[in-house]
Design an enzyme around this catalytic site. Structure first.
Site, PDB file in Angstrom:
ATOM      1  N   LEU A  27     -15.628  22.701 -46.430  1.00  0.00           N
ATOM      2  CA  LEU A  27     -14.233  22.636 -46.781  1.00  0.00           C
ATOM      3  C   LEU A  27     -13.478  22.509 -45.504  1.00  0.00           C
ATOM      4  CD1 LEU A  27     -14.130  25.867 -49.292  1.00  0.00           C
ATOM      5  CD2 LEU A  27     -15.153  23.417 -49.723  1.00  0.00           C
ATOM      6  N   ALA A  29     -11.860  18.995 -43.089  1.00  0.00           N
ATOM      7  CA  ALA A  29     -12.546  18.038 -41.976  1.00  0.00           C
ATOM      8  C   ALA A  29     -11.391  17.830 -40.961  1.00  0.00           C
ATOM      9  CB  ALA A  29     -12.882  16.599 -42.716  1.00  0.00           C
ATOM     10  N   GLY A 150     -12.358  31.299 -30.521  1.00  0.00           N
ATOM     11  CA  GLY A 150     -13.325  30.143 -30.665  1.00  0.00           C
ATOM     12  C   GLY A 150     -14.588  30.425 -30.334  1.00  0.00           C
ATOM     13  N   ILE A 152     -16.043  31.421 -28.071  1.00  0.00           N
ATOM     14  CA  ILE A 152     -17.066  32.854 -27.339  1.00  0.00           C
ATOM     15  C   ILE A 152     -17.460  33.682 -28.305  1.00  0.00           C
ATOM     16  CG2 ILE A 152     -16.362  34.695 -25.901  1.00  0.00           C
ATOM     17  CD1 ILE A 152     -13.669  33.441 -25.208  1.00  0.00           C
ATOM     18  N   GLU A 206      -2.507  25.828 -34.280  1.00  0.00           N
ATOM     19  CA  GLU A 206      -2.653  25.972 -35.913  1.00  0.00           C
ATOM     20  C   GLU A 206      -1.882  24.729 -36.619  1.00  0.00           C
ATOM     21  OE1 GLU A 206      -4.774  28.369 -37.357  1.00  0.00           O
ATOM     22  OE2 GLU A 206      -5.465  28.406 -35.177  1.00  0.00           O
ATOM     23  N   LYS A 221      -6.248  38.226 -34.896  1.00  0.00           N
ATOM     24  CA  LYS A 221      -7.521  38.297 -34.122  1.00  0.00           C
ATOM     25  C   LYS A 221      -7.673  39.621 -33.762  1.00  0.00           C
ATOM     26  CE  LYS A 221      -7.547  33.576 -32.585  1.00  0.00           C
ATOM     27  NZ  LYS A 221      -7.156  32.476 -31.503  1.00  0.00           N
TER      28      LYS A 221
END
Ligand SMILES: NC(=O)C1=CN([C@@H]2O[C@H](COP(=O)(O)OP(=O)(O)OC[C@H]3O[C@@H](n4cnc5c(N)ncnc54)[C@H](O)[C@@H]3O)[C@@H](O)[C@H]2O)C=CC1
Ligand SMILES: N[C@@H](CC=O)C(=O)O
Ligand code: NA
Length: 459
Positions: A27, A29, A150, A152, A206, A221
């Site tokens: 879901l 691209a 990301g 990591i 974003e 996060k």
């Protein structure tokens, strides 16, 4: 597309090879989704060896099939019917972002017993507990290594490798876009707006970059990582959050002159409130622009890189470092989760998810110990420094350093020199620091308060 069974067993596809295949629905691209599709299409055979079943990308759900893509992908894979794609798949990778329809789609997959891989921190930081409960009820899993820092590996090390230790603090740079902006402002003198535009162009930001610059992305996060670290459930609303929109070129320059650098830090730490029988363990979660001495390891984290320190009772200090944003690096984390989930599917069993049994309450900023740098514009005359210092002392806040910079005389007020005074405090309770700052702001000798920022140092 054919209807697939909803069981966890990989479906066979004799036409392509004798190796069984697993049907993967993607879901989204965009920056990340397109890279995941590229890897799935080019590395399927090798991935099949690692998994024991070959992952077959059966379709990519997008809003608009004709949108330009960063990666050239077969047009026949694209569809706008996400639900049909999910129903046809054995495993679902969600890389669209946002709360809805992502949440409904993920629940559709989980309720059908299909493993889900997602990078959607905004969703996980609001509805993570519900998604985990749905996965558990259906005997499947939701994995989200890409959602924090990301590429990591930090989510799985926290869930697995550190699950036998007691984490005391998690602290780090967890947003690539803001680190890129602050780093560009510091090292090249770029403007905030130019640096943000470049971060967007490079695929770090974003869809709405407000989430980055206002600190919301990092706060999500921190909520996710804090929950895992402290075996509790936190949401975005539990995180005290300040972004970098208030950080000016002058703040960056002033920090540089003093041997510091400004970073947007995310922190989740155990704090004890009350004493004796009343003592209660809680967790403070925060995202704040912070000055760091240039020798601090986090000061050397440049560009869109992230770094996360974990302090654990037995392991001591650990540092995780690497690319925190960007299409291909984030796709690496997605693929790691996908391979792990498919291996579990092939071998049987959903694997282990997080637990929330500790239930440590989140707490506000008052009891947190931190230190501030404060820049004031004052008349350059005898006694001013003593007057200001006494206000720090009255509130029980001690001064670590003070620097004075004499400014040219204001032509409007001949004979009245002015000076910029820059104080850095020792660590003190946040509530005492805030009261001190407010008292100083009211003083007649304070003509302007030019900068106020937290400092992370060892004192
Ligand atoms: N870009 C990055 O460096 C990182 C992104 N993430 C997360 O990964 C996810 C994807 O990020 P990006 O690829 O950067 O986003 P993007 O905005 O570049 O791509 C989003 C894609 O989802 C599709 N989409 C959006 N809403 C949709 C809907 N309702 N139905 C069907 N398709 C829809 C769009 O058409 C587009 O293809 C987000 O949750 C983001 O927070 C996580 C870590 C790093
Ligand atoms: N917008 C995010 C992307 C990765 O999570 C960031 O800049 O860190
Ligand atoms: Na990660």
């Amino acid at each position: 597309m054919t209807n697939s069974s909803q069981s966890q067993r990989p479906a066979s596809s004799a036409s392509e090879s004798s190796v069984p295949t697993v049907r993967v629905a993607l879901l989204g691209a965009g920056n990340v989704g397109a890279e995941v599709a590229r890897i799935l299409l080019t590395d399927a055979v090798e991935l099949g060896e690692r998994i024991g079943a070959r992952p077959k990308l059966i379709g990519i759900a997008v809003r608009d099939v004709d949108s330009p893509r960063t990666v050239t992908l077969p047009l026949e894979l694209f569809t706008t019917d996400a639900d049909a794609l999910i129903d046809d798949a054995d495993v679902v990778v969600e890389l669209t972002g946002g709360i809805e329809p992502a949440k409904t789609r993920i629940l559709r997959a989980l309720n059908a017993g299909k493993p889900v891989i997602s990078g959607n921190k905004a969703l996980l930081a609001q509805h993570g507990e519900q998604l985990h409960a749905a996965a558990e009820a259906a005997g499947t899993s939701i994995s989200y290594e890409a959602a924090v820092a990301g590429a990591i590996p930090i989510v799985r090390p926290m869930l697995d490798s550190l699950s036998g230790d007691k984490v005391k603090r998690v602290l780090g740079i967890m947003n690539g876009t803001t680190n890129y902006i602050l780093d560009q402002m510091d090292t090249t003198g770029a403007s905030f707006d130019d640096a943000l535009a470049e971060a967007q162009r490079l695929g770090y930001a974003e869809a709405d970059p407000t989430a980055d610059v206002e600190g919301h992305d990092a706060a999500s996060k921190v909520a996710i990582l804090g929950g895992i670290a402290f075996h509790s459930s936190y949401t975005f609303d539990d995180v005290y959050c300040r972004g970098i929109t208030g950080v000016t070129a002058e703040d960056v320059e002033a920090a540089r002159r003093s041997g510091f650098v400004i970073k947007l830090l995310g922190v989740a730490e155990r704090v004890t409130e009350g004493e004796g029988d009343q003592a209660q363990e809680k967790v403070n979660l925060r995202v704040v622009p912070t000055m760091l001495p240039r020798k601090h390891p986090l000061a050397g984290v440049h560009g869109a890189f992230n770094a996360v320190f974990v302090e654990a009772e037995n392991a001591g200090e650990l540092m995780f470092y690497g690319p925190g944003a960007g299409g291909a690096p984030t796709a690496s984390a997605v693929m790691g989760d996908l391979v792990a989930a498919l291996r579990r599917s092939v071998a049987g069993g959903p694997g282990v998810g997080p637990t929330f049994h500790a239930g440590l309450p989140a707490t506000g900023m008052d009891g947190v110990k931190t230190s501030f740098a404060l820049t004031l514009l004052c008349p350059d005359r005898t006694g001013v420094l003593a007057e200001i210092s006494s206000v720090f002392a009255e509130h029980g806040v001690s001064i670590s350093t003070m620097q004075q910079r004499d400014l040219p005389e204001d032509p409007a007020h001949p004979g009245q020199g002015q000076a910029e005074l820059r104080f850095v405090t020792h660590r003190a309770r946040n509530a005492d620091l805030v009261r001190t700052v407010e008292a100083i702001r009211q003083m007649d000798v304070v003509l302007d308060m030019r900068g106020l920022i937290r400092v992370e140092n060892d004192n």
